[in-house]
Design a protein around this motif. Sequence first.
Motif, PDB file in Angstrom:
ATOM      1  N   VAL A  75      -4.988  -0.742  -4.830  1.00 30.72           N
ATOM      2  CA  VAL A  75      -4.823  -0.804  -3.372  1.00 30.72           C
ATOM      3  C   VAL A  75      -6.061  -1.475  -2.753  1.00 30.72           C
ATOM      4  O   VAL A  75      -5.946  -2.345  -1.884  1.00 30.72           O
ATOM      5  CB  VAL A  75      -4.642   0.627  -2.791  1.00 30.72           C
ATOM      6  N   LEU A  92     -12.407   4.292   4.652  1.00 26.11           N
ATOM      7  CA  LEU A  92     -11.331   5.015   3.962  1.00 26.11           C
ATOM      8  C   LEU A  92     -11.921   6.096   3.045  1.00 26.11           C
ATOM      9  O   LEU A  92     -11.506   7.257   3.077  1.00 26.11           O
ATOM     10  CB  LEU A  92     -10.479   4.014   3.160  1.00 26.11           C
ATOM     11  N   MET A 151      -5.791   1.181  12.552  1.00 20.33           N
ATOM     12  CA  MET A 151      -5.021   2.086  11.720  1.00 20.33           C
ATOM     13  C   MET A 151      -5.978   2.868  10.817  1.00 20.33           C
ATOM     14  O   MET A 151      -6.837   2.271  10.174  1.00 20.33           O
ATOM     15  CB  MET A 151      -4.058   1.248  10.857  1.00 20.33           C
ATOM     16  N   ARG A 202      -3.817   8.331   6.654  1.00 18.21           N
ATOM     17  CA  ARG A 202      -2.498   7.982   6.111  1.00 18.21           C
ATOM     18  C   ARG A 202      -2.423   8.272   4.609  1.00 18.21           C
ATOM     19  O   ARG A 202      -1.403   8.716   4.098  1.00 18.21           O
ATOM     20  CB  ARG A 202      -2.176   6.525   6.418  1.00 18.21           C
ATOM     21  N   ASP A 203      -3.521   8.015   3.920  1.00 18.06           N
ATOM     22  CA  ASP A 203      -3.548   8.311   2.480  1.00 18.06           C
ATOM     23  C   ASP A 203      -3.436   9.821   2.257  1.00 18.06           C
ATOM     24  O   ASP A 203      -2.700  10.278   1.377  1.00 18.06           O
ATOM     25  CB  ASP A 203      -4.849   7.775   1.871  1.00 18.06           C
ATOM     26  N   LEU A 206      -6.689   4.446   7.655  1.00 21.18           N
ATOM     27  CA  LEU A 206      -6.151   4.491   6.299  1.00 21.18           C
ATOM     28  C   LEU A 206      -6.404   5.833   5.635  1.00 21.18           C
ATOM     29  O   LEU A 206      -5.572   6.318   4.857  1.00 21.18           O
ATOM     30  CB  LEU A 206      -6.777   3.369   5.465  1.00 21.18           C
ATOM     31  N   LEU A 214      -6.250  -4.829  -0.653  1.00 17.15           N
ATOM     32  CA  LEU A 214      -6.847  -4.881   0.696  1.00 17.15           C
ATOM     33  C   LEU A 214      -7.897  -5.979   0.769  1.00 17.15           C
ATOM     34  O   LEU A 214      -7.981  -6.736   1.744  1.00 17.15           O
ATOM     35  CB  LEU A 214      -7.477  -3.522   1.044  1.00 17.15           C
ATOM     36  N   GLU A 241      -3.931  -6.350  11.818  1.00 22.22           N
ATOM     37  CA  GLU A 241      -5.148  -5.673  12.305  1.00 22.22           C
ATOM     38  C   GLU A 241      -6.399  -6.245  11.645  1.00 22.22           C
ATOM     39  O   GLU A 241      -7.447  -6.338  12.273  1.00 22.22           O
ATOM     40  CB  GLU A 241      -5.051  -4.156  12.051  1.00 22.22           C
ATOM     41  N   ILE A 254     -12.694  -0.384   4.131  1.00 24.77           N
ATOM     42  CA  ILE A 254     -12.573   0.258   2.807  1.00 24.77           C
ATOM     43  C   ILE A 254     -13.603   1.389   2.680  1.00 24.77           C
ATOM     44  O   ILE A 254     -13.296   2.480   2.203  1.00 24.77           O
ATOM     45  CB  ILE A 254     -12.744  -0.802   1.690  1.00 24.77           C
ATOM     46  N   ILE A 292       0.876  -1.176   0.000  1.00 24.37           N
ATOM     47  CA  ILE A 292       0.000   0.000   0.000  1.00 24.37           C
ATOM     48  C   ILE A 292       0.917   1.232   0.000  1.00 24.37           C
ATOM     49  O   ILE A 292       1.703   1.411   0.945  1.00 24.37           O
ATOM     50  CB  ILE A 292      -0.925   0.019   1.254  1.00 24.37           C
ATOM     51  N   PRO A 293       0.841   2.066  -1.040  1.00 14.46           N
ATOM     52  CA  PRO A 293       1.853   3.125  -1.195  1.00 14.46           C
ATOM     53  C   PRO A 293       1.834   4.172  -0.090  1.00 14.46           C
ATOM     54  O   PRO A 293       2.840   4.825   0.153  1.00 14.46           O
ATOM     55  CB  PRO A 293       1.511   3.762  -2.550  1.00 14.46           C
ATOM     56  N   PHE A 294       0.685   4.332   0.558  1.00 15.73           N
ATOM     57  CA  PHE A 294       0.622   5.389   1.585  1.00 15.73           C
ATOM     58  C   PHE A 294       0.878   4.857   2.995  1.00 15.73           C
ATOM     59  O   PHE A 294       0.695   5.581   3.977  1.00 15.73           O
ATOM     60  CB  PHE A 294      -0.714   6.150   1.516  1.00 15.73           C
ATOM     61  N   LEU A 295       1.296   3.579   3.083  1.00 18.79           N
ATOM     62  CA  LEU A 295       1.659   3.023   4.388  1.00 18.79           C
ATOM     63  C   LEU A 295       3.154   2.722   4.395  1.00 18.79           C
ATOM     64  O   LEU A 295       3.710   2.296   3.380  1.00 18.79           O
ATOM     65  CB  LEU A 295       0.881   1.738   4.659  1.00 18.79           C
ATOM     66  N   ARG A 308      -2.096  12.008   4.314  1.00 15.61           N
ATOM     67  CA  ARG A 308      -0.743  12.411   4.701  1.00 15.61           C
ATOM     68  C   ARG A 308       0.231  12.160   3.540  1.00 15.61           C
ATOM     69  O   ARG A 308       1.154  12.929   3.303  1.00 15.61           O
ATOM     70  CB  ARG A 308      -0.328  11.593   5.928  1.00 15.61           C
ATOM     71  N   HIS A 309      -0.029  11.069   2.809  1.00 15.39           N
ATOM     72  CA  HIS A 309       0.857  10.677   1.721  1.00 15.39           C
ATOM     73  C   HIS A 309       0.764  11.643   0.539  1.00 15.39           C
ATOM     74  O   HIS A 309       1.712  11.807  -0.217  1.00 15.39           O
ATOM     75  CB  HIS A 309       0.484   9.265   1.272  1.00 15.39           C
TER      76      HIS A 309
END
Lengths: 232, 400
Positions: B312, B329, B1, B6-7, B3, B316, A114, B326, A100-103, B9-10
């Motif tokens: 992605v 997210l 977590m 985090r996405d 997601l 998942l 998890e 999902i 996963i590119p953003f992890l 942030r990326h």
Amino acid sequence: MYAVQIENLTKIYGSGHTEVVALADATFDVAPGELVGILGPSGSGKTTLLTTIGLVTEPTRGRVVLDGEVIAEDGWPPGLDLKRIRREKLGFIFQAHNLIPFLSAVENVMIALENNGFGAKEARTRSIELLESLGLGHRLNHYPALLSGGESQRTAIARALANQPRVILADEPTAALDTENGKNVMGLLKKLAVENNSAILVVTHDQRMVEGFDRIFTFSDGRIVNETRNNV
Amino acid sequence: MNLALRDIRHQKSRFIQTCLGLGLLLGVVMSMSGIYRGLFTDATGILNATAADLWVVQQDTSGPFAATSRIPEEIKYRIRAVPGVAQASALSFQNIQSERHGAPFRFFLVGYELGGMGGPPIIVAGRPIRQKHYEIVVDRAMKIGLGEQLQLGGDDYTIVGHTAKMVSSAGDPVAYVTLADAQKIQFKDDNNAIRNSREKLASQLERLPVLSPNQASQLTPQIAKIVGSTHIANTVVARLSPGADLAEVQDRISRWNHYRPLTGKDQEHILTEGMIKKAKMQLGMFRGILLVISGVIISLIIYTMTLDKLRVIATLKLIGTRNRVIVGLILQQSLLMGVIAYVIGFVLIALTRDKFPRRWDLVAIDLQLLFGIVILICIGASLVGIRKAMRVEPAEALGG
């Protein structure tokens, strides 16, 4: 008990004159700790076999038993929780590693844990241990874009192993790697198969890697045309 | 977590730019609401400041704001005599446009009786009008300093006080003079016109066979005085005694010839439903269209972001991630985008509201309603992405 047992596994796409037999009467067993190679040209049924065992493609006929649980018998049994079985019993390794590119590396492993009900703290501890054991202790917080091909594939292997699955399915895991990294990955898979007592099925075109397998099935036109054993 | 976080942030810069764009759009929607409220406040500003129970205007008109109304000033004495009326004052209203420092200069002039109703509700600088003539209180927005002079109807008026935030229904700032001055400005002819009309009157009287030339010359100034009277008002406002029956007072005055007593509510209805109805509808439609555009843009962004993540999502799914993770997210990203854009829009508008030429009212209920609509739009928009994500097959994660 076998990790994987398949009997007369068949997958047919379409019907009538558009019918395509992708997999025909495949029958074999894989023992825990065994590293099995699935070889053959494009369109020979290798990936169909992998996706059928991986509960991604529903078989048309035949039987699949995974770690003692029947997961297919002329199709999927009604009420079968595909995601649960994929989470608990299966690990996947992909040609393009599919991180996963953003992890970060550690988060990519954590997500598998998890998914299986581990709390964030425990998942993090286990993921770090796993990545360190694969020599990635210095890359824990790196994003996939900053990892080399070999490091990415080892992170993907860590993710596949996170839940200690009985069966690991790998689709062309060395295709994107150079010979040295490819051999390292094969060596790692062999070691993990033995250490974790997991059955590992590897679909590959890569003839450079055949000597690493315990057993090799060669497919052509959806059928197993050859089975060889390496005495490694 | 989480997601979603985090996405984001990326791909921070992309997300922030998108939120900024949406924030500008939502800022425009907020300003529309503010202008809409401002229109209402402006339209009823003088009405509320006057705080009259009754507005007596010319019969068959809806004056004095929406239509022309002219009534004799003296009627205020008759109105004061009606049982239940505690106070009655004549008022005059007129729009004035002139030039000042080479630019158009427009304001709304109110003429009121000193000590009566309808004067400036608040003096923020200087003092109220104390002399009967040539003093004026202006709104601060007119930007004329205390002590400066303003020429009106050929006379110079001294600025003695400033009021604030008083505008007409057209949004023009309000100035106050005494009723006598306002009548002079509004109704008094200039000297040439007076001379002409007197000569015309004299020649007409001289031609009457029943009058001798001496009688005609004596009558001329008397008639001219009556005809040229400026004791005219646009309305007489009245406040009732506590406990007085408004309907009864209204009924009594409505029986007189030539007058129409309107209640404060009637005036409010005339102003808000008549005068600013179309502007209100226009703003409402514009607001609606902007919200639809925001919804379409959020949907497109979320859909595009989902398309970028199809592999992605397939991965998942293949590793057994539950659908709710999902869905979370996509939904959380959509909601976060809406909330951040809303905050950006709010800050932007809060920083620029004083720059708006017309009143702009920030009302909590409008902001809360818009926030609710934004949340609904985000949820709706995310459904497009969620639908796409749910259709992704885990098999799509396989292959090169």
